[in-house]
Scaffold this active site. Structure first.
Site, mmCIF file in Angstrom:
data_model
loop_
_atom_site.group_PDB
_atom_site.id
_atom_site.type_symbol
_atom_site.label_atom_id
_atom_site.label_comp_id
_atom_site.label_asym_id
_atom_site.label_seq_id
_atom_site.Cartn_x
_atom_site.Cartn_y
_atom_site.Cartn_z
ATOM 1 N N ASP A 59 27.887 103.155 18.606
ATOM 2 C CA ASP A 59 27.245 102.091 19.363
ATOM 3 C C ASP A 59 26.542 102.714 20.575
ATOM 4 O O ASP A 59 25.821 103.689 20.411
ATOM 5 C CB ASP A 59 28.310 101.039 19.729
ATOM 6 C CG ASP A 59 27.754 99.795 20.378
ATOM 7 O OD1 ASP A 59 27.006 99.068 19.704
ATOM 8 O OD2 ASP A 59 28.062 99.546 21.551
ATOM 9 N N TYR A 98 24.530 97.051 28.820
ATOM 10 C CA TYR A 98 23.541 95.959 28.733
ATOM 11 C C TYR A 98 22.546 95.925 29.884
ATOM 12 O O TYR A 98 21.332 95.884 29.667
ATOM 13 C CB TYR A 98 24.271 94.626 28.560
ATOM 14 C CG TYR A 98 25.111 94.666 27.309
ATOM 15 C CD1 TYR A 98 24.516 94.648 26.053
ATOM 16 C CD2 TYR A 98 26.496 94.819 27.380
ATOM 17 C CE1 TYR A 98 25.278 94.755 24.900
ATOM 18 C CE2 TYR A 98 27.264 94.926 26.227
ATOM 19 C CZ TYR A 98 26.653 94.897 24.996
ATOM 20 O OH TYR A 98 27.399 95.022 23.860
ATOM 21 N N HIS A 113 29.279 96.900 11.574
ATOM 22 C CA HIS A 113 29.076 97.676 12.794
ATOM 23 C C HIS A 113 30.300 98.511 13.163
ATOM 24 O O HIS A 113 30.200 99.420 13.980
ATOM 25 C CB HIS A 113 28.732 96.723 13.941
ATOM 26 C CG HIS A 113 28.159 97.402 15.142
ATOM 27 N ND1 HIS A 113 27.043 98.213 15.085
ATOM 28 C CD2 HIS A 113 28.545 97.393 16.448
ATOM 29 C CE1 HIS A 113 26.763 98.670 16.303
ATOM 30 N NE2 HIS A 113 27.662 98.197 17.143
#
Length: 312
Positions: free
Chosen positions: A101, A228, A288
């Site tokens: 990720d 983020y 994922h």
């Protein structure tokens, strides 16, 4: 699991938690979100058995690692610099890196800035990507979770309606799907999961409790900043070509394939413009979380790759 050792290292003014097992060439595993060192539990024991020293830190502000004094100022470069000091502290001159990720982005960032320290690298779920404001996809739905979580205080308000265990459970369920998690105008991201939805079959209640206990300690302040809110940060190098061998493992049902044209970028081979020596391996049913969902398959791919390059 009982053979994994835990310690704390003083790294750039913070006490960072490191899990470690085995001896041999060093392999450092870098987690994503909502993950933690524990997400590598299957890989650490397997590569240790194959003759490697497996090391999995919690990034600053995650899990058992100390929070920076100003989480909102954390950058990807902080994580790269932390890794460099960690390697020096552990007297590791050359390393094999594995990232999942957003940990994949840290792996590539480190390899661009410190290529002389990297033997080879593997990433799961995320390929090499260009960074910066101009590189972020412009065709995403406005309710896409990354866009929502980039907004100051929005995720905090959304998450704050639930206990930490529920937040982690919901994110695991959402990120196990094959569609981009996207809310409508009258929804928040947490509303996308019905409370009766079960955990994925490969993720136990005990696993969830471990994650929850770690996030209860750390909270989400640093986690929402990196990746983020810090996503548009640039690598800070002129040459964005990775000089070391790479491996990409990704599930065919990973929602990330729908992000920014990733599927075509990977399958067309365009990604090799930036990582010329790259092996790509797809797991047909993988989501994922391939390293937790299909640990044996992922371990075999990783050990074959790591052995090939560590002993070359």
């Amino acid at each position: 699991m009982e053979k994994i050792q835990h310690s704390f290292l003083d790294i750039r003014g913070l006490k960072l938690h490191v899990a470690e097992i085995g001896t041999g060439p060093a392999v450092v595993f870098l987690h994503g979100f909502p993950e933690i060192w524990y997400s590598w539990r299957h890989q650490m024991t397997a590569v240790a058995s194959a003759g490697f020293r497996a090391i999995a830190p919690d990034f600053r502000g995650y899990g058992l690692s100390e929070q920076p004094s100003q989480p909102e100022k954390t950058t990807f470069r902080d994580l790269v610099d932390d890794l460099l000091v960690m390697l020096d502290t552990l007297h590791i001159q050359k390393v094999l890196l594995v990232g999942k990720d957003f940990g994949a982005r840290v792996v590539y960032h480190f390899a661009l800035v410190h290529p002389e320290r990297v033997v080879a690298l593997a990433t799961l779920g995320v390929p090499f990507i260009l960074t910066g404001p101009d590189a972020f996809p412009t065709d995403l739905p406005k309710g896409f979770y990354m866009l929502r979580w980039q907004e100051p205080r929005r995720a905090e308000k959304d998450f704050g309606r639930f206990d930490v265990k529920t937040v982690v459970k919901n994110i695991y369920i959402l990120f196990s799907g094959s569609e981009l998690p996207t809310a409508t105008d009258d929804q928040e991201i947490m509303d996308l999961v019905d409370e009766s939805t079960p955990l994925p079959t490969w993720f136990t209640e005990e696993d969830l409790q471990m994650y929850a206990s770690l996030y209860e300690k750390s909270g989400f302040r640093t986690a929402l900043q990196v990746p983020y809110r810090g996503w548009l940060e640039e690598y800070g190098v002129d040459d964005v070509k990775v000089k070391v061998p790479g491996l990409l493992i990704i599930g065919e049902k990973d929602y990330a394939l729908k992000f920014g044209g990733f599927e075509d970028y990977i399958k067309s081979g365009t990604v090799k413009n930036y990582v010329p020596d790259l092996e790509i391996r797809f797991l047909p049913q993988g989501t994922h979380f391939v390293q937790e969902q299909y640990p044996d398959e992922v371990n075999n791919l990783l050990i074959t790759f790591l052995s090939k390059h560590a002993h070359a």
